[in-house]
Scaffold this active site. Sequence first.
Site, PDB file in Angstrom:
ATOM      1  N   SER A  23       0.832  -1.216   0.000  1.00 44.33           N
ATOM      2  CA  SER A  23       0.000   0.000   0.000  1.00 44.33           C
ATOM      3  C   SER A  23       0.862   1.260   0.000  1.00 44.33           C
ATOM      4  CB  SER A  23      -0.909   0.008   1.229  1.00 44.33           C
ATOM      5  OG  SER A  23      -0.138  -0.015   2.424  1.00 44.33           O
ATOM      6  N   HIS A 157     -40.233  23.014  -9.659  1.00 41.83           N
ATOM      7  CA  HIS A 157     -40.290  22.221 -10.895  1.00 41.83           C
ATOM      8  C   HIS A 157     -39.594  22.937 -12.058  1.00 41.83           C
ATOM      9  CE1 HIS A 157     -43.264  19.587  -8.919  1.00 41.83           C
ATOM     10  NE2 HIS A 157     -43.824  20.709  -8.502  1.00 41.83           N
ATOM     11  N   SER A 278     -14.475  27.111 -26.864  1.00 47.09           N
ATOM     12  CA  SER A 278     -14.668  25.945 -27.726  1.00 47.09           C
ATOM     13  C   SER A 278     -13.534  25.877 -28.749  1.00 47.09           C
ATOM     14  CB  SER A 278     -16.014  26.052 -28.450  1.00 47.09           C
ATOM     15  OG  SER A 278     -16.086  25.137 -29.515  1.00 47.09           O
ATOM     16  N   LYS A 284     -18.175  30.723 -28.166  1.00 47.08           N
ATOM     17  CA  LYS A 284     -18.580  30.002 -26.958  1.00 47.08           C
ATOM     18  C   LYS A 284     -17.822  30.441 -25.712  1.00 47.08           C
ATOM     19  CE  LYS A 284     -20.929  26.987 -26.420  1.00 47.08           C
ATOM     20  NZ  LYS A 284     -20.640  25.564 -26.648  1.00 47.08           N
ATOM     21  N   GLU A 291     -19.508  22.869 -14.244  1.00 43.60           N
ATOM     22  CA  GLU A 291     -19.817  21.534 -14.768  1.00 43.60           C
ATOM     23  C   GLU A 291     -18.918  20.471 -14.148  1.00 43.60           C
ATOM     24  OE1 GLU A 291     -21.397  23.044 -19.165  1.00 43.60           O
ATOM     25  OE2 GLU A 291     -19.445  22.081 -18.981  1.00 43.60           O
ATOM     26  N   TYR A 318      -9.267  -6.507  12.660  1.00 49.23           N
ATOM     27  CA  TYR A 318      -8.712  -5.981  11.414  1.00 49.23           C
ATOM     28  C   TYR A 318      -8.722  -7.044  10.326  1.00 49.23           C
ATOM     29  CZ  TYR A 318      -5.573  -3.830   8.043  1.00 49.23           C
ATOM     30  OH  TYR A 318      -5.042  -3.306   6.890  1.00 49.23           O
ATOM     31  N   GLN A 323      -7.389  -2.152   3.902  1.00 49.76           N
ATOM     32  CA  GLN A 323      -6.369  -1.400   3.184  1.00 49.76           C
ATOM     33  C   GLN A 323      -6.992  -0.566   2.077  1.00 49.76           C
ATOM     34  OE1 GLN A 323      -2.349  -3.123   2.435  1.00 49.76           O
ATOM     35  NE2 GLN A 323      -2.920  -2.983   0.278  1.00 49.76           N
TER      36      GLN A 323
END
Length: 462
Positions: A23, A157, A278, A284, A291, A318, A323
Amino acid sequence: MKKMWSGRFELESSELLEEFNASIEFDKNLYLEDITGSKAHAKMLGEQGIITKSEALQIINGLEAVLGEIQSGKFEFKIADEDIHMSVEKRLSEIIGKELGGKLHTARSRNDQVALDFRLYVLSKNREINSKIYELISTLSNLANSHKDTLMPGFTHLQHAQPVSLAYHLMAYAFMFKRDFERFLSSFERNNLSPLGSAALAGTPHNIDRDFVARELGFSGVTQNAMDSVSDRDFALEILFNISVLMTHASRLCEELILWSSQEFGFVTISDTYSTGSSIMPQKKNPDVAELIRGKTGRVNGNLVALLTTMKGLPLAYNKDMQEDKEGVFDSVKTALTSVVILNEMIKTAKFNSKNMLNATKKGHLSATDLADYLVREKNIPFRQAHFITGKAVAKAENLGVDLSELGAKELKEVDENLDDNAVKALDLNASKEARVSRGGTANKAVEAQINEINNWLKSQI
């Protein structure tokens, strides 16, 4: 290469197992927590006479040397060392000698060691995330204070419902993020307990002082059951859940900013600093930051579900499955921190178009409920009947191609004789906003109370 735990093994681990089992590639992020915990443990061993104070000091100095190597980039992390704990201990033994280095692990196990390291990390990141939430709430409150008179449609709505102010709308998010802050704070207080000294699962016969270590590390106390202490990952699940709710709120705000920045709404202009263009369409301007935050919400939700699924069937204590607890947390913490910071900056630099918002309130008959309330309040008409009369008034406005708020006394009287000259006043959009004086309502006085409540709360957190 022989492992520190290889005494009972006759064959060496396969390279495939070493790679699968290790790990170190991700838990090396816990190096500071691991060394901090080890220094406190060594100091306690010295105070308790389990090792000499001189030995404890040599171990602590050796750990400082290891820390310096890691922070300077000189330290080499190797898969063969499995994890951060073994990696640090191996290098410590190389610096101060194997015999003395081997004494550090007295009265502890990797089980309580990793539980400590991970808990320290989560508690630290809990506070860091909360500091960023605090800044975001402050930004929303300041912005709201500047837009108490900026009229806009309230939606249900995604349809125009009733007139509200931009300040009122922003304060809804301020209170959402306040709850997020309080969730993180509650989780910190609940989980601020040291598991070190639990050893593998049953405690230790050595005369340790767990409270001493807890105080050294800034914990409010110690965990009460050794088996639970090494098995518990509630603190990790809580931060993942808290982040998921936080990101859900951020995503909802970003969804609105995305809609509001469209040509159809035109309510907000996001700064060029936090927009992209864009590759093909020169005109654009895309709200990519909003987003991306919306998209990353699915990512953190996935991390929460992944750890819940990992933990759901594990017997005590454990298990190696655990892990899998760290990578999702590391990812969600990083995602939350970067998202909240950039969301705060994007909102600070955004420009709100009050004219377009006002124009939008004149579509959708936003004061219809006010007309019905007027009939109930002033004409003693049952609400259901008032609702019907108002519906007829809306239909008339639709037929005339105007908004309900634009109807005059003559047109209203043609709908119903109870709609007199005073009914026209009830249709005023700003009056509609100001009429809702109830606690939590849209009137400026009510919104100012909300802003004051948030500001007073912010001061109480300093």
